[in-house]
Design a protein around this motif. Structure first.
Motif, PDB file in Angstrom:
ATOM      1  N   ARG A  87     -47.124 -32.002 -41.152  1.00 31.67           N
ATOM      2  CA  ARG A  87     -47.711 -31.575 -39.880  1.00 31.67           C
ATOM      3  C   ARG A  87     -46.965 -32.257 -38.747  1.00 31.67           C
ATOM      4  O   ARG A  87     -46.705 -33.469 -38.815  1.00 31.67           O
TER       5      ARG A  87
ATOM      6  N   THR B  54     -54.330 -31.322 -35.403  1.00 35.93           N
ATOM      7  CA  THR B  54     -53.108 -31.213 -36.229  1.00 35.93           C
ATOM      8  C   THR B  54     -52.844 -32.472 -37.034  1.00 35.93           C
ATOM      9  O   THR B  54     -52.391 -32.396 -38.179  1.00 35.93           O
TER      10      THR B  54
ATOM     11  N   VAL C  70     -46.507 -32.627 -34.426  1.00 33.36           N
ATOM     12  CA  VAL C  70     -46.906 -32.361 -33.041  1.00 33.36           C
ATOM     13  C   VAL C  70     -45.735 -32.725 -32.137  1.00 33.36           C
ATOM     14  O   VAL C  70     -45.209 -33.836 -32.202  1.00 33.36           O
TER      15      VAL C  70
ATOM     16  N   ARG D 288     -47.977 -27.383 -40.579  1.00 35.20           N
ATOM     17  CA  ARG D 288     -48.523 -26.960 -39.291  1.00 35.20           C
ATOM     18  C   ARG D 288     -47.710 -27.625 -38.181  1.00 35.20           C
ATOM     19  O   ARG D 288     -47.308 -28.785 -38.328  1.00 35.20           O
ATOM     20  N   THR D 289     -47.489 -26.912 -37.097  1.00 33.02           N
ATOM     21  CA  THR D 289     -46.862 -27.528 -35.928  1.00 33.02           C
ATOM     22  C   THR D 289     -47.675 -27.179 -34.686  1.00 33.02           C
ATOM     23  O   THR D 289     -48.368 -26.157 -34.646  1.00 33.02           O
ATOM     24  N   ALA D 290     -47.587 -28.049 -33.690  1.00 28.71           N
ATOM     25  CA  ALA D 290     -48.278 -27.803 -32.424  1.00 28.71           C
ATOM     26  C   ALA D 290     -47.433 -28.382 -31.300  1.00 28.71           C
ATOM     27  O   ALA D 290     -46.576 -29.246 -31.538  1.00 28.71           O
TER      28      ALA D 290
ATOM     29  N   GLN E  30     -46.963 -36.735 -41.592  1.00 25.82           N
ATOM     30  CA  GLN E  30     -47.384 -36.386 -40.234  1.00 25.82           C
ATOM     31  C   GLN E  30     -46.360 -36.958 -39.250  1.00 25.82           C
ATOM     32  O   GLN E  30     -45.940 -38.113 -39.396  1.00 25.82           O
TER      33      GLN E  30
END
Ligand code: SAM
Length: 268
Positions: free
Chosen positions: A97, A145, A99, A122-124, A71
């Motif tokens: 993941r 996320t 952010v 996943r990216t945000a 993360q």
């Protein structure tokens, strides 16, 4: 997103677009390039320093992915530049993941490139101000996320020198430190006057275009890691942190780098 919804102030120099120009990007305009030419007059090593900083980001991210981090929270992301942090991390940990956080509308306007995640990961993207870490840590997007009960690698690359007040800068890092689980990592890169007499005048160019910049010496930089355990080789310069063959071959000097870096882990 609809770019017309925000005033991108293309007629004024802008730090994110100036940095994009240092890196050889295309998201910059005449006002940005003119300001960069003034920075380069003061500090001719600026382009080398920016590229070495980006190289450090890549190596530090890869190192942490190889050492179990899945993360990543990257604050002060900048205009997307290949490879972006998530691309480095997901090449090693496909379900990583990530952010991203930046407070700049122009970065938001280009954020789509940051959101193309691997299928498993996943990216945000969060538009927020580093000066308000509590707000960043509260956002639902972050919690959708990242799982903050598990280790997170926090990157603050080339951004803390825009927070000129020491007490505020240390408070920001302390607030993130409190929120991160044991095993988390802290990655910081930061301009320093310790190796060049002229970087301070380059900082003056930023101030002249309305961007506060405060570069820090080794002691003030090292203070960011007070509650962390430094990973070898500790506090050093961009090109000296786990250099790869290309970095060694570049022959970059300490003065050209003028950017302190360190990576640390949070103890249990
Ligand atoms: C020099 S770029 C660094 C980009 C990237 N982290 C890197 O090291 O390659 C600095 C970025 O920090 C962002 N930034 C500056 N002040 C900020 C703040 N208070 N909150 C969030 N982002 C900020 C700028 O918009 C810019 O995109």
């Amino acid at each position: 997103m609809d770019d017309s919804a925000v005033d991108l102030q293309l007629d004024r120099p802008h730090s994110a677009r100036m940095y994009d120009y240092y890196l050889g990007g295309t998201t910059n305009f005449p006002a940005d390039r003119e300001a960069v030419s003034r920075v380069v007059t003061a500090f001719p090593q600026a382009l080398i320093a920016a590229r070495a900083n980006r190289g450090f980001m890549r190596r530090a991210t890869a190192y942490l992915a190889e050492h179990g981090l899945r993360q990543f929270l990257d604050v002060g992301t900048g205009i997307p530049t290949q490879p972006n942090l998530h691309e480095v991390a997901q090449a090693i940990v496909p379900d990583a993941r990530v952010v991203y956080v930046d407070n700049d509308p122009i970065v938001l306007a280009h954020a789509q490139a940051l959101l193309i995640s691997s299928g498993q990961g996943r990216t945000a993207y969060i538009e927020a101000d580093l000066a308000q870490p509590e707000e960043i840590l509260k956002t639902s997007v972050l919690h959708e996320t990242l799982d903050l009960s598990q280790p997170v690698a926090l990157s603050l690359n080339a951004v803390l020198h825009f927070v000129t007040d020491d007490a505020q800068a240390y408070r920001i890092v302390d607030t993130f430190t409190d929120a991160l689980a044991p095993g988390s990592a802290l990655v910081i890169s930061h301009g320093t006057p310790d190796f060049s007499d002229t970087l301070e005048s380059a900082a003056g160019v930023y101030r002249s275009v309305g961007t506060a910049v405060g570069i820090r010496d080794r002691a003030r930089f090292t203070r960011f890691f007070e509650r962390w355990e430094l990973v070898e080789p500790g506090v050093t310069l961009t090109h000296r942190w786990h250099p790869d063959a290309a970095t060694v071959a570049s022959g970059i000097t300490d003065s050209e780098s003028s950017t302190y870096v360190a990576v640390a882990r949070k103890l249990g």
